[in-house]
Design an enzyme around this catalytic site. Structure first.
Site, PDB file in Angstrom:
ATOM      1  N   GLU A 175     -43.579 -13.647 -20.528  1.00 26.40           N
ATOM      2  CA  GLU A 175     -42.445 -13.231 -21.359  1.00 26.40           C
ATOM      3  C   GLU A 175     -41.120 -13.612 -20.716  1.00 26.40           C
ATOM      4  O   GLU A 175     -41.050 -13.853 -19.510  1.00 26.40           O
ATOM      5  CB  GLU A 175     -42.468 -11.725 -21.615  1.00 26.40           C
ATOM      6  CG  GLU A 175     -42.758 -10.859 -20.414  1.00 26.40           C
ATOM      7  CD  GLU A 175     -41.802 -10.967 -19.273  1.00 26.40           C
ATOM      8  OE1 GLU A 175     -40.576 -10.956 -19.537  1.00 26.40           O
ATOM      9  OE2 GLU A 175     -42.257 -11.050 -18.108  1.00 26.40           O
ATOM     10  N   GLU A 318     -42.297 -14.397 -16.687  1.00 26.03           N
ATOM     11  CA  GLU A 318     -42.598 -15.739 -17.223  1.00 26.03           C
ATOM     12  C   GLU A 318     -44.095 -15.997 -17.342  1.00 26.03           C
ATOM     13  O   GLU A 318     -44.490 -17.015 -17.900  1.00 26.03           O
ATOM     14  CB  GLU A 318     -42.003 -16.866 -16.352  1.00 26.03           C
ATOM     15  CG  GLU A 318     -40.509 -16.816 -16.147  1.00 26.03           C
ATOM     16  CD  GLU A 318     -40.009 -17.988 -15.270  1.00 26.03           C
ATOM     17  OE1 GLU A 318     -40.811 -18.872 -14.929  1.00 26.03           O
ATOM     18  OE2 GLU A 318     -38.807 -17.993 -14.956  1.00 26.03           O
TER      19      GLU A 318
END
Lengths: 368, 368
Positions: A175, A318
């Site tokens: 994310e 991430e």
């Protein structure tokens, strides 16, 4: 009946037969019983997820859901909202940490704009499924409408289905969203009942004053949204984020397809926790990759009863922690698949006069 | 002057310049400062070891030293001495756990008979540098003569030099030897001064009675060899093993060549500890891969002030834990080498109006 106001796929149970077969094989490989520790349990777990007694996971997918947060305007992050877009552009260029790790582990990366505040031009190569230009400020009211939350979950399910069509044995939940550790802290506080101060951390690196402010914001979010916290879907809508809701959808769709779901850090684990709150059948399909330094991450992992594979003090997100765990998964499955059994070793070596010695531990009660 | 009675190569210092350059680059990569946690320190450390500010370690070597132990006859192991030979044959066939992991991580494996009790036929494809057919029983006298220990160290240095000639950026210390956790416990007790009961564990899986016996054997070894424990070389000869001494040689030679030395579990770490006792210059070249379940491993790691990268409850040896850490090392170095800096990201994206936002954390003292 699911609390999610859109149709979701049924999720199977772990395949006990495949797990038993995997366990039985693990126990006759040429090594002391149990000596591969957590790798043994991990391989057996993946057998249960996939339904295959000697599974391998060659097709690896990292899905990065990106979305912005109205609450970022409250000064809860070390970085401004603009950085979400900046990082999405980095992902598209292939120069961010997750791109490097994706190449290292042989995983393809799908970046999805499900709620970035900025409008990304067509030239930026990401999947464009924007539900809204960021969420509303969760400290003054619900972050999302019910409709937005449902649509974001739907985006996650769609993306997982698309990835499954390309071939996906394992998916990493990643994310990007400035402000999303505030949303994750609020979700974890609401679900676990722990006080905000216990589950709110420094995110990408805020100072003491900003941390105090962040804790107050989480407290305000729980208070102002109190009426919405009686079921997990409304809790997600009120306190979550578009990227978090989308990851809920990915987890549900992936579990329904018997895909291994590897959690990244705090945000991804909070998303998985919400998926499990809505459908407990998701839980057996989760693998926790790493323990981040965020205190709320530990609370979410404990709530899910998950023990991460790695502890490297990461706090990047991430999907980086999830990607780092993939070689551990691959190693566990390669050992199960490729090591010789005692029987095989005995058969293959006519010169071995004592080929099965490993299978028979000495159990002397006194020295010879 | 070294306490080792054979010539050993001089070991350089870490390259501070390369470390500073690596640290400076790490701090301008497109991520929050320090957000890659231990991976950042690891990459900087490897820069210091190799002398290269953006190092990579493509040429990976796993060296497995194999040797038997007279003390195995005391019932201190779950397995008989014959299993050492069995496992060496497995390594040569390519079907053991370390073979599987070596393939996974792209490392070549060198198996060396430095002291297996059995005579291996020419057809078994291992390097034959046998110094003795196993050690003497350390609980009744020195395990090795000084000459044997020195020759075993020399074998390790030779093998490391041979591997370096083939190209070796990183070396994993692996071992095989039934009874060698007893020797490692004795070494750790002697060097750290901890009581045998604190540093003696179940090895490959002995029961309570065998554990009591093993502790008594370690106590006896310390008592009977008391006169030899006033310097690390004689301690190694008295309490160690041929494969442990050979690993000491590998560590010294590899450090002298600026090669990253990745420790496996208890035995390999005990060997590295002895190398450091004899030449403290070895210490900066060590990377601890994993934390095994052996209590003595923790004591050796603490003595060396090393924090392992992984904790997966392994207790197999062979170099398996070290091999599992190689992808973490590779990931850390790939991140340092391949991620974009803020400046690079700014240059490459003309459309970014705020390309350096990541470089400037917001530090608001009050909400806007």
């Amino acid at each position: 009946m699911s609390v999610i106001p859109i149709p979701t796929p049924p999720i199977p149970l772990l395949d006990q037969g495949a797990m038993q077969e995997a366990r039985a094989r693990m126990d006759v490989l040429t090594k002391p019983l149990g000596s591969l520790g957590r790798l043994e349990r991990l391989a057996v777990h993946v057998a249960g997820i996939t339904g295959c007694p000697r599974p391998r996971l060659p097709r690896k997918s990292i899905i990065i859901m990106a979305g912005d947060h109205g609450v970022a305007a409250r000064g809860v992050s070390a970085y401004p909202t603009a950085v979400t877009e900046q990082m999405v552009r980095s992902f598209a260029r292939g120069t961010a940490a997750i791109n490097v790790l994706g190449r290292q582990v042989g995983a393809r990366i799908t970046v999805v704009d499900v709620g970035v505040a900025a409008t990304l031009p067509a030239s930026v190569n990401v999947v464009k499924r924007k539900v809204a230009h960021g969420t509303a400020d969760l400290s003054v009211g619900p972050a999302m409408t019910r409709d937005q939350a449902a649509r974001a979950i739907g985006v996650g399910m769609d993306i997982a289905a698309d990835e499954a069509a390309r071939g996906m044995d394992v998916v990493c939940l990643g994310e990007m969203g400035i402000g999303n550790s505030t949303a994750a802290s609020a979700l974890v506080a609401a679900v676990t009942g722990r006080p905000p101060a216990e589950v709110t951390g420094r995110g990408t690196g805020i100072d003491d004053r900003a941390l105090e402010r962040k804790i107050a914001v989480v407290q305000a979010a729980l208070a102002v949204n109190g009426a919405h916290l009686d079921n997990p879907f409304d809790t997600l809508a009120a306190l979550g984020g578009l990227e978090i809701a989308a990851l809920v959808g990915v987890a549900i769709e992936a579990a329904a397809r018997r895909t291994v779901v590897v959690l990244d850090g705090f945000i991804a684990t909070a998303a998985a926790m919400m998926a499990v709150e809505m459908d407990p059948a998701v839980r057996p399909f989760l693998v926790a990759a790493h323990r981040s330094v965020e205190p709320g991450h530990q609370a979410a992992l404990a709530h899910l009863d998950l023990e991460p594979l790695l502890a490297l003090d990461l706090r990047l997100g991430e999907g980086t922690g999830a990607a780092l765990a993939l070689p551990v998964l691959d190693a566990a499955l390669a050992l199960l698949d490729e090591m010789a059994t005692f029987a095989e070793a005995g058969v293959s070596t006519a010169n071995d006069t004592d080929a099965t010695a490993l299978a028979r531990p000495v159990s002397r009660s006194s020295p010879p």
